[in-house]
Design a protein around this motif. Structure first.
Motif, PDB file in Angstrom:
ATOM      1  N   UNK A   9       0.837  -1.204   0.000  1.00  0.00           N
ATOM      2  CA  UNK A   9       0.000   0.000   0.000  1.00  0.00           C
ATOM      3  C   UNK A   9       0.876   1.260   0.000  1.00  0.00           C
ATOM      4  N   UNK A  10       2.042   1.177   0.638  1.00  0.00           N
ATOM      5  CA  UNK A  10       2.956   2.316   0.732  1.00  0.00           C
ATOM      6  C   UNK A  10       4.270   1.941   0.053  1.00  0.00           C
ATOM      7  N   UNK A  11       4.591   2.605  -1.064  1.00  0.00           N
ATOM      8  CA  UNK A  11       5.804   2.284  -1.823  1.00  0.00           C
ATOM      9  C   UNK A  11       7.064   2.554  -1.025  1.00  0.00           C
ATOM     10  N   UNK A  12       7.023   3.452  -0.057  1.00  0.00           N
ATOM     11  CA  UNK A  12       8.214   3.772   0.729  1.00  0.00           C
ATOM     12  C   UNK A  12       8.647   2.610   1.617  1.00  0.00           C
ATOM     13  N   UNK A  13       7.773   1.647   1.847  1.00  0.00           N
ATOM     14  CA  UNK A  13       8.102   0.514   2.699  1.00  0.00           C
ATOM     15  C   UNK A  13       8.757  -0.641   1.934  1.00  0.00           C
ATOM     16  N   UNK A  14       8.959  -0.467   0.620  1.00  0.00           N
ATOM     17  CA  UNK A  14       9.417  -1.605  -0.188  1.00  0.00           C
ATOM     18  C   UNK A  14      10.789  -2.128   0.264  1.00  0.00           C
ATOM     19  N   UNK A  15      11.791  -1.276   0.387  1.00  0.00           N
ATOM     20  CA  UNK A  15      13.132  -1.717   0.730  1.00  0.00           C
ATOM     21  C   UNK A  15      13.166  -2.368   2.105  1.00  0.00           C
ATOM     22  N   UNK A  16      12.464  -1.738   3.073  1.00  0.00           N
ATOM     23  CA  UNK A  16      12.435  -2.303   4.426  1.00  0.00           C
ATOM     24  C   UNK A  16      11.741  -3.653   4.435  1.00  0.00           C
ATOM     25  N   UNK A  17      10.688  -3.781   3.608  1.00  0.00           N
ATOM     26  CA  UNK A  17       9.963  -5.059   3.539  1.00  0.00           C
ATOM     27  C   UNK A  17      10.824  -6.143   2.897  1.00  0.00           C
ATOM     28  N   UNK A  18      11.578  -5.789   1.858  1.00  0.00           N
ATOM     29  CA  UNK A  18      12.476  -6.758   1.213  1.00  0.00           C
ATOM     30  C   UNK A  18      13.502  -7.272   2.212  1.00  0.00           C
ATOM     31  N   UNK A  19      14.085  -6.336   2.996  1.00  0.00           N
ATOM     32  CA  UNK A  19      15.081  -6.767   3.985  1.00  0.00           C
ATOM     33  C   UNK A  19      14.455  -7.654   5.046  1.00  0.00           C
ATOM     34  N   UNK A  20      13.234  -7.322   5.463  1.00  0.00           N
ATOM     35  CA  UNK A  20      12.565  -8.104   6.511  1.00  0.00           C
ATOM     36  C   UNK A  20      12.259  -9.515   6.018  1.00  0.00           C
ATOM     37  N   UNK A  21      11.727  -9.663   4.817  1.00  0.00           N
ATOM     38  CA  UNK A  21      11.401 -10.991   4.279  1.00  0.00           C
ATOM     39  C   UNK A  21      12.672 -11.788   4.009  1.00  0.00           C
ATOM     40  N   UNK A  22      13.722 -11.130   3.488  1.00  0.00           N
ATOM     41  CA  UNK A  22      14.980 -11.830   3.206  1.00  0.00           C
ATOM     42  C   UNK A  22      15.609 -12.368   4.476  1.00  0.00           C
ATOM     43  N   UNK A  23      15.495 -11.584   5.570  1.00  0.00           N
ATOM     44  CA  UNK A  23      16.061 -12.036   6.839  1.00  0.00           C
ATOM     45  C   UNK A  23      15.293 -13.236   7.388  1.00  0.00           C
ATOM     46  N   UNK A  24      13.996 -13.223   7.213  1.00  0.00           N
ATOM     47  CA  UNK A  24      13.163 -14.308   7.745  1.00  0.00           C
ATOM     48  C   UNK A  24      13.200 -15.542   6.850  1.00  0.00           C
ATOM     49  N   UNK A  25      13.288 -15.350   5.524  1.00  0.00           N
ATOM     50  CA  UNK A  25      13.261 -16.471   4.571  1.00  0.00           C
ATOM     51  C   UNK A  25      14.445 -16.337   3.612  1.00  0.00           C
ATOM     52  N   UNK A  26      15.640 -16.738   4.026  1.00  0.00           N
ATOM     53  CA  UNK A  26      16.829 -16.590   3.170  1.00  0.00           C
ATOM     54  C   UNK A  26      16.786 -17.457   1.909  1.00  0.00           C
ATOM     55  N   UNK A  27      15.908 -18.456   1.869  1.00  0.00           N
ATOM     56  CA  UNK A  27      15.818 -19.314   0.699  1.00  0.00           C
ATOM     57  C   UNK A  27      15.057 -18.661  -0.456  1.00  0.00           C
ATOM     58  N   UNK A  28      14.537 -17.444  -0.232  1.00  0.00           N
ATOM     59  CA  UNK A  28      13.794 -16.731  -1.258  1.00  0.00           C
ATOM     60  C   UNK A  28      14.677 -15.671  -1.904  1.00  0.00           C
ATOM     61  N   UNK A  29      14.462 -15.448  -3.201  1.00  0.00           N
ATOM     62  CA  UNK A  29      15.142 -14.373  -3.936  1.00  0.00           C
ATOM     63  C   UNK A  29      14.145 -13.240  -4.141  1.00  0.00           C
ATOM     64  N   UNK A  30      14.447 -12.059  -3.616  1.00  0.00           N
ATOM     65  CA  UNK A  30      13.543 -10.920  -3.695  1.00  0.00           C
ATOM     66  C   UNK A  30      14.143  -9.819  -4.556  1.00  0.00           C
ATOM     67  N   UNK A  31      13.282  -9.139  -5.294  1.00  0.00           N
ATOM     68  CA  UNK A  31      13.723  -8.025  -6.129  1.00  0.00           C
ATOM     69  C   UNK A  31      12.588  -7.026  -6.266  1.00  0.00           C
ATOM     70  N   UNK A  32      12.946  -5.813  -6.670  1.00  0.00           N
ATOM     71  CA  UNK A  32      11.942  -4.764  -6.862  1.00  0.00           C
ATOM     72  C   UNK A  32      11.200  -4.996  -8.169  1.00  0.00           C
ATOM     73  N   UNK A  33       9.910  -4.733  -8.172  1.00  0.00           N
ATOM     74  CA  UNK A  33       9.110  -4.889  -9.379  1.00  0.00           C
ATOM     75  C   UNK A  33       9.187  -3.668 -10.261  1.00  0.00           C
ATOM     76  N   UNK A  34       8.420  -3.711 -11.352  1.00  0.00           N
ATOM     77  CA  UNK A  34       8.424  -2.584 -12.283  1.00  0.00           C
ATOM     78  C   UNK A  34       7.798  -1.347 -11.663  1.00  0.00           C
TER      79      UNK A  34
END
Length: 617
Positions: A181-206
């Motif tokens: 809902x808030x684009x400003x949270x994208x980077x923080x959310x990527x770091x949070x999910x990566x820390x919790x699930x290292x087996x996932x590859x995360x990247x920014x969308x278009x």
């Protein structure tokens, strides 16, 4: 030149032949039709239980076991005929219920002293013993889908707990697309999910509010390997529950499992049990929304899913799963004392029990449902060819009001008697990690298996007899020695098959027939070389020595190259090809020993150590 072996070589030949004969000896006693009874978690196979089993058999008219006793931790009762065996099996299963596992099989009839010394008979393949062969395909696409679904639920929970707002999460082939809902949270959310699930590859969308989640290739491969191994273990447990003695459950290729059930002729129940997924989920009922309206409009409230009850009406359930069938530690059948209807009693592990206890404590008076998921494969004829289609059926089998706090142990009702029995069996055996489809099925009747054995024995006998006659006529005394070696070659092959517990199949018999010809081929090379040496004017003793020494390299080259081919067949082949390769390999090894060392020892015994004017060759 006197052509004498040192004493240790003679002792080696005698010792090898004696051991080979001893290992093969149990096979001459044949087999007895037998019933095998095993204890379970519910009942111990003690002396009282064994006495009870014998009393049950004594009460049945015409049943007279001629031998019984404990064998490798199981109670084995032997009969004189297959008809008595079948009657005993039916009576024991009816009387013992699920307290004990009852299986029929052919028990080796060797004396007890042989069994106590660890002697064993050959294992006969399905084409010789009779039974059912299944080739099952594991749905690896479903493994990936389950992994995506698992991460979908975990990420939703993580975002909700961290109060990260999102507008939607869409599933894709190997990952997810998260819209924040808030684009400003994208980077923080990527770091949070990566820390919790290292087996996932995360990247920014278009778009600035989109996060693309991909499951790593390593995680996918691990999930596939684990699913295949869990399915193999689960299928083995289900086969044990079916009461089949000496089954075969093994992996074949990266996504297939072979199941062979000796002695089973009726495939219907076996297919139902092996192919069923029997996955259970326990969910809370969404009592705040109308399921009929959701069904009519097609709009399902956020956080809920729409299901159909087995009786035909819609049910809205919460997305969050309380417990699943993977957390079950036991299951049994019984009857509800209040209604008299069949029920399944379920036991959960500590994690599932704790989650169930917390849920029931917080939701007293609310509804909880049991979701049953099953994979069904249907076959239809299209353009003259069989087309197999699989579909997954999800239905609610029970909805009940939580009237008290419970955790590790509870009951499932609303089932028919056969459904309750099969469900309990599947839950005890464990849930499949991924659906399986039966892509090949073969049934071999017991009489056909006996015919195959008879045909195989005739082929070996005729081949052996023709070779014996030829060698005896053409090479005289030397031919008699070669026949002696050929006989012990067969004995040693049978002994090694018994000792290694390798399975003898119909192609394996073909391999033995082939080695009969190959075994004598080495002696033909040696004897022809001896004849050449005699024609060249050498003395008989020198001719014998030269014949064995000069033919050795040719024999070794021919047998080693054939052995390499057999090893390649075993490594890359499957089923019948492996059976052929096993007997061919063992036959080559044995023929090298008997044709070179064995015949040389006997020839030395006949002609060695004394002057000889002529050879009977």
């Amino acid at each position: 030149m006197i052509n004498k072996f040192p004493a240790w070589k003679n002792l080696l030949v005698v010792a090898v032949l004696a051991v080979g004969t001893a290992l093969a000896l149990p096979n001459i006693f044949g087999e007895d039709p037998a019933v095998q009874i095993s204890g379970t978690e519910r009942a111990e196979l003690n002396q009282d239980a064994r006495d009870r089993i014998l009393r049950i058999l004594e009460e049945e008219e015409g049943l007279s076991p001629h031998r019984h006793g404990m064998e490798e931790g199981q109670f084995v009762v032997r009969f004189a005929s297959g008809e008595e065996q079948d009657r005993a099996q039916l009576r024991l299963r009816a009387e013992l219920g699920r307290d004990f596992q009852v299986a029929v099989y052919q028990a080796p009839a060797m004396p007890d002293w042989m069994r106590n010394l660890g002697f064993q008979t050959m294992n006969l393949g399905l084409d010789l013993r009779g039974g059912v062969h299944f080739l099952l395909q594991v749905d690896m696409d479903a493994v990936v889908e389950q992994a995506v679904e698992r991460f979908d639920g975990n990420i939703r929970t993580l975002l909700r707990d961290d109060r990260i707002r999102y507008t939607g999460i869409e599933r894709e082939e190997r990952g997810l697309t998260i819209s924040l809902r808030d684009a400003d949270q994208r980077e923080a959310t990527i770091r949070r999910i990566s820390r919790e699930f290292p087996e996932l590859n995360l990247s920014a969308g278009e778009r600035p509010e989109v996060i693309v989640v991909r499951i790593s290739d390593e995680e996918i491969e691990d999930a596939k390997r684990n699913a295949l191994e869990q399915n193999r273990t689960t299928l083995r447990n289900r086969v044990d529950e079916l009461g089949v003695a000496e089954p075969l459950v093994q992996r074949q290729n990266p996504d297939r499992i072979v199941v062979q059930l000796p002695g089973v002729q009726d495939t219907t129940r076996a297919k139902d049990i092996l192919g069923a997924t029997a996955q259970l989920e326990f969910r809370l009922v969404d009592e705040d929304n109308d399921p009929y309206r959701a069904q009519e409009t097609g709009r399902v409230p956020v956080g809920s899913r729409l299901y159909q009850h087995r009786d035909g009406y819609p049910v809205l359930l919460r997305r969050d799963v309380i417990a699943t069938g993977d957390q079950l530690t036991g299951a049994g059948t019984g009857f509800d004392q209040e209604t008299g209807r069949p029920m399944v009693t379920v036991n959960l592990d500590s994690q599932g029990g704790r989650r169930m206890g917390e849920t029931t404590r917080e939701n007293l008076g609310r509804g909880m449902a049991v979701v049953y998921r099953e994979r069904i494969t249907e076959t239809r004829i299209e353009n003259g060819e069989e087309v197999r289609e699989s579909r997954e059926v999800e239905e609610v089998i029970s909805v009940a009001t939580i009237q008290g706090i419970f955790s590790n142990r509870f009951r499932i009702t609303g089932l028919e008697s056969e459904q309750a029995r099969n469900l309990a069996l599947l839950l005890r055996a464990g849930a499949l990690a991924a659906p399986v489809d039966i892509i090949e099925e073969r049934t071999v009747g017991a009489s056909l298996g006996a015919d195959n054995i008879q045909a195989g024995i005739m082929a070996i006998s005729f081949g052996f007899l023709l070779v014996v006659l030829f060698m005896l006529v053409y090479y005289k005394v030397f031919g008699l020695v070669a026949n002696f070696a050929l006989f012990f070659n067969l004995v040693m092959v049978v002994g090694l098959l018994s000792a290694l517990q390798a399975t003898l199949t119909l192609p394996g018999i073909a391999g033995i027939v082939l080695t009969v010809g190959m075994a004598v081929d080495a002696n033909v090379l040696i004897f022809e070389r001896i004849r050449e040496e005699l024609k060249a004017g050498n003395t008989p003793q020198a001719a014998i020595h030269a014949g064995y020494e000069k033919a050795f390299s040719t024999i070794a080259d021919a047998n080693v190259t054939t052995l390499i081919a057999a090893i390649v067949l075993f490594s890359f082949g499957t089923g019948p090809i492996q059976g052929f390769a096993i007997t061919l390999s063992l036959g080559i090894i044995c023929s090298m020993f008997t044709a070179i060392l064995g015949t040389r020892a006997v020839i030395n015994l006949i002609y060695g150590g004394r002057p000889v004017k002529a050879l009977a060759i």
